[in-house]
Design an enzyme around this catalytic site. Sequence first.
Site, mmCIF file in Angstrom:
data_model
loop_
_atom_site.group_PDB
_atom_site.id
_atom_site.type_symbol
_atom_site.label_atom_id
_atom_site.label_comp_id
_atom_site.label_asym_id
_atom_site.label_seq_id
_atom_site.Cartn_x
_atom_site.Cartn_y
_atom_site.Cartn_z
ATOM 1 C CE LYS A 1 -0.315 -0.407 4.904
ATOM 2 N NZ LYS A 1 -1.235 -0.816 6.132
ATOM 3 C CE1 TYR B 1 13.152 31.535 3.130
ATOM 4 C CE2 TYR B 1 13.679 28.989 2.895
ATOM 5 C CZ TYR B 1 13.097 30.291 2.258
ATOM 6 O OH TYR B 1 13.001 30.450 0.935
HETATM 7 C C1 LIG Z 1 -0.443 -1.836 6.759
HETATM 8 C C2 LIG Z 1 -1.041 -2.975 7.435
HETATM 9 C C3 LIG Z 1 -0.216 -4.087 7.705
HETATM 10 C C4 LIG Z 1 1.318 -4.137 7.433
HETATM 11 O O1 LIG Z 1 1.730 -3.356 8.551
HETATM 12 P P1 LIG Z 1 3.366 -3.321 9.134
HETATM 13 O O2 LIG Z 1 3.308 -2.884 10.353
HETATM 14 O O3 LIG Z 1 3.875 -2.535 8.084
HETATM 15 O O4 LIG Z 1 3.966 -4.852 8.753
HETATM 16 C C5 LIG Z 1 -0.879 -5.442 7.928
HETATM 17 N N1 LIG Z 1 -2.307 -5.462 7.981
HETATM 18 C C6 LIG Z 1 -2.827 -4.232 7.883
HETATM 19 C C7 LIG Z 1 -4.351 -4.661 7.896
HETATM 20 C C8 LIG Z 1 -2.606 -3.159 7.675
HETATM 21 O O5 LIG Z 1 -3.281 -2.130 7.524
#
Ligand SMILES: *Cc1c(COP(=O)(O)O)cnc(C)c1O
Length: 369
Positions: free
Chosen positions: A38, A263
Site C-alpha cells: 500500500k 531561513y
Molecule cells: C499496513 C497493514 C499491515 C502491515 O503493517 P506493517 O506494520 O507495515 O507490517 C498489515 N495488516 C494491515 C491490516 C495493515 O493495514
Amino acid sequence: MLGHADSCLCIDLGAIVANWRYIDSLSAPSTVTAAMVKANGYGLGAAAVAGALAAAGCGEFFVASLDEAIALRQHLDEVGHPEPHIMTLHGCHIGQEEAHAQHRITPVLNDLEQLTRWRLFSQKIAEKLPALLHFDTGMTRLGFDPDQTDWLIQNKAAYDGLAVRYIMSHLVSGEVIGAPITTQQLAAFNELRSWFAGVPASLANSAGSLLPNPYHFQMTRPGIALYGAHPADCPTDKLQPVVRWHARIMQLRRAKAGDRVGYGGTHLLTRESKIATVGVGYADGYDRQLGGKAIVQIGDKHAPVIGRVSMDSITVDVTDLADGDLVSGTADLLHAGYDVPRMAADANTISYEVLTRLGPRPARHYLKP
Ligand SMILES: *Cc1c(COP(=O)(O)O)cnc(C)c1O
C-alpha cells in the site's frame, strides 16, 4: 545515478526479496507470506517492489484502495505475473463492485454493508467471488465490530455464495514486547476462528510475523519489515537495509564567524566555516525537523545538517572535511550510520512516515535482485 535529478533513492529490490524470504522462513512452511505494498509500496514504488516479489514467488499483495489495486494489477499483467492475488484493505465501496471483479481484485470486507454489497453483486453475476472477512479485535478502526461479529456468527448465510479466502484481524501493539493487548487479541482471534472452521486465518503484520508461531496462522502480512525497518527496536532480526538516498552538493561556500545560515537565521556560525548546499528539501520528503539534527555522509566522513531545511535544499557544515572528501559531489542522506529508524527518531515520527512521505521528485534507482 542523479541524471537530471538532484536527489536519488537507491532501492535494493534484492534486499526486499531477502527480507521477504527471511520473514517467510520464520513461519511454518504451510504459512503464506503476503506483502503489503500500500501507499506505493511504502513510498518505494509498488510496481517495482511487487514485480520483484512476484518473481520470487510471493502470491498475495495487499493495497489500501481500489485505484492502487488496479494500477498494480495492470503492472503485474504487463510484466507477466497475472497470478498473484491483490486485496483492497479498504474493501468494496459503493459502485466499486464491477471494477473489483473485472480486475480480479479481492476486497477485504470490513462491515455488513460491504459484505451484503459484495454478496448481492456475486449473485447478480452468478459467480462465487472471493473475499476476506476482517474482524476488529481491539483496534476500533476497520473491520466487523463486536455486534456485527456476533450477528455474523449466528447468520452465516450472510456470506453464502462467497468464497471466503481468509478471516483476518489486525494487531494494535504487536511491536511492544509483552503488551497485554497482543495476547488478548490472540485469544479473541482464536475464539473467532472456532466459528469459521476450515477457513484460513491471518493476524500478523510485520511485528506479528516476527513474534513466535502462534501469531502466524495461515498467512502473515508484513509491510515495514520488508522495507528494512524493524517495527520495534530489535537489532537481532536479520533485516537488510533497503534504501539509500543521496543528493547533489550544489554549492560549496566559505562563511565567516558571525554569519547566519538559512531561513530565520537560526544557525549562527561561531568559526570560519565551509558550507555545502545540498539539493534536497522538505518538498522531497526530507523532514523539516531534521534541520540541526541529521547527519549526512560525504565520502567516508560524516557532517551535520545545520539551519532550517528549505523546500529544495539543506545546508551542511563541512568545515572539518578536506577538499578530497568532497570529490563525490554528493551527500548521503540515508546511509549505514543514519538509517530510516534513526531519521524517523530525529524527525519525531516513525519509519513508516519517513518512507511514505518520500516525494515524487527524488529519482528512483532500482538495484535488481
Ligand atoms: C499496513 C497493514 C499491515 C502491515 O503493517 P506493517 O506494520 O507495515 O507490517 C498489515 N495488516 C494491515 C491490516 C495493515 O493495514
